[in-house]
Design a protein around this motif. Structure first.
Motif, mmCIF file in Angstrom:
data_model
loop_
_atom_site.group_PDB
_atom_site.id
_atom_site.type_symbol
_atom_site.label_atom_id
_atom_site.label_comp_id
_atom_site.label_asym_id
_atom_site.label_seq_id
_atom_site.Cartn_x
_atom_site.Cartn_y
_atom_site.Cartn_z
ATOM 1 N N VAL A 1 0.834 -1.203 0.000
ATOM 2 C CA VAL A 1 0.000 0.000 0.000
ATOM 3 C C VAL A 1 0.867 1.251 0.000
ATOM 4 N N ALA B 1 2.333 1.888 -3.330
ATOM 5 C CA ALA B 1 1.322 2.438 -4.242
ATOM 6 C C ALA B 1 1.083 3.912 -3.908
ATOM 7 N N TRP B 2 1.257 4.222 -2.665
ATOM 8 C CA TRP B 2 0.978 5.530 -2.118
ATOM 9 C C TRP B 2 2.003 6.567 -2.607
ATOM 10 N N LYS C 1 0.170 4.169 -12.585
ATOM 11 C CA LYS C 1 -1.060 4.614 -11.955
ATOM 12 C C LYS C 1 -2.068 3.465 -11.851
ATOM 13 N N LYS D 1 -1.105 0.951 -9.177
ATOM 14 C CA LYS D 1 -1.355 1.501 -7.845
ATOM 15 C C LYS D 1 -2.817 1.342 -7.452
ATOM 16 N N ILE D 2 -3.698 1.777 -8.370
ATOM 17 C CA ILE D 2 -5.140 1.693 -8.084
ATOM 18 C C ILE D 2 -5.549 0.244 -7.821
ATOM 19 N N LEU E 1 -4.605 -0.798 -4.324
ATOM 20 C CA LEU E 1 -5.479 -0.180 -3.321
ATOM 21 C C LEU E 1 -6.870 -0.800 -3.319
ATOM 22 N N ASP E 2 -7.393 -1.077 -4.523
ATOM 23 C CA ASP E 2 -8.725 -1.709 -4.588
ATOM 24 C C ASP E 2 -8.707 -3.082 -3.931
ATOM 25 N N LYS F 1 -6.768 -4.025 -1.483
ATOM 26 C CA LYS F 1 -6.733 -3.814 -0.026
ATOM 27 C C LYS F 1 -8.112 -3.431 0.501
ATOM 28 N N LEU F 2 -8.819 -2.576 -0.255
ATOM 29 C CA LEU F 2 -10.156 -2.161 0.198
ATOM 30 C C LEU F 2 -11.069 -3.379 0.327
ATOM 31 N N ILE G 1 -6.868 4.873 2.649
ATOM 32 C CA ILE G 1 -6.625 4.286 1.328
ATOM 33 C C ILE G 1 -7.485 4.981 0.277
ATOM 34 N N CYS H 1 -5.884 8.233 -0.544
ATOM 35 C CA CYS H 1 -4.700 7.930 -1.340
ATOM 36 C C CYS H 1 -5.078 7.629 -2.791
ATOM 37 N N ILE I 1 -4.088 9.683 -6.278
ATOM 38 C CA ILE I 1 -3.428 9.064 -7.427
ATOM 39 C C ILE I 1 -4.224 9.339 -8.703
#
Lengths: 121, 121
Positions: free
Chosen positions: A70, A73-74, A81, A84-85, A88-89, A91-92, B109, B112, B116
């Motif tokens: 994370v 990606a941060w 890009k 990274k997204i 994060l998705d 992790k969500l 997140i 973040c 991005i």
DNA sequence: AACAAGTATGAAGTATACTATATAGTTCGT
DNA sequence: ACGAACTATATAGTATACTTCATACTTGTT
């Protein structure tokens, strides 16, 4: 810019642990070019943010490797890009899963508590 | 009554790990008095429940020591009713705390991700 | 100048939670 | 009765996440 001791005081994380996190690649401090008498490392406010994030994420069961994903990606510029997204998705979704599991554990414990309260009926 | 292999198949937890949990004191199997040719250990359905509970609790960051506290309150006869309820109430509070922290991590997140997505504006 | 307190580095040690290995005995299908 | 698969026990090894220790240099205070 902060030295490691101040970082530790602001977050409550021991200096040794902060050094360990830095070595693990969770963030970097900077050596000041203009200072030539020592090799002290200075940290910006972003590091405080990251440390607070690490504290929270660890408390809910994420490993340092997962947290590093994370954090990379941060801030890391090398990663696209889109990648990274995606991280994060992912992790969500994991977090929603954990919230679900916590609620399940809560329910279990509530049932268990109820049984104890009524056990000698 | 189940042997360890069946326990493993029902829960997806490796046999080695189940033995480790038992040695840690998270539950006990029973040796059958009537069987004298071997020393196999048999497990009841309560053990399956406990294993599932352990899986969930571990996934959300509880340590085995913390899980043992709950499981002891759950089944151990030596502990007073009041002490059991206290342990469980403490865990319920911890869980609410974790849910709060998960929501905070989620918010972090999300921020973040937003940054991005809009970084080259 | 002296000295406590802070900083850097590297290496070893600890705690938790497994995971694998070795040994030996048991059960079951053919 | 043979072999594959299962079981028990003990011990050693691994991964993660620190934590401590030893050494050495720097800074700030008196």
């Amino acid at each position: 810019m902060k030295l490691i001791n101040q970082l530790s005081k602001e977050t409550g994380i021991p200096i040794g642990t902060i050094r360990f996190y830095e070595k693990t690649g969770l963030f970097n401090g900077e050596k000041k070019e203009e200072v030539k008498t020592n090799n002290y490392v200075y940290y910006g406010d972003d590091v405080v943010d990251k440390l607070r994030f690490i504290q929270m994420a660890k408390a809910v069961g994420f490993t340092l490797a997962e947290i590093k994903e994370v954090v990379d990606a941060w801030y890391k510029k090398q990663i696209s890009k889109k990648a990274k997204i995606e991280v994060l998705d992912k992790k969500l979704l994991q977090i929603d899963e954990k919230i679900k599991e916590l609620k399940a554990v809560k329910k279990q414990i509530a049932i268990c508590k109820f049984n104890i309260q009524n056990e000698d009926l």
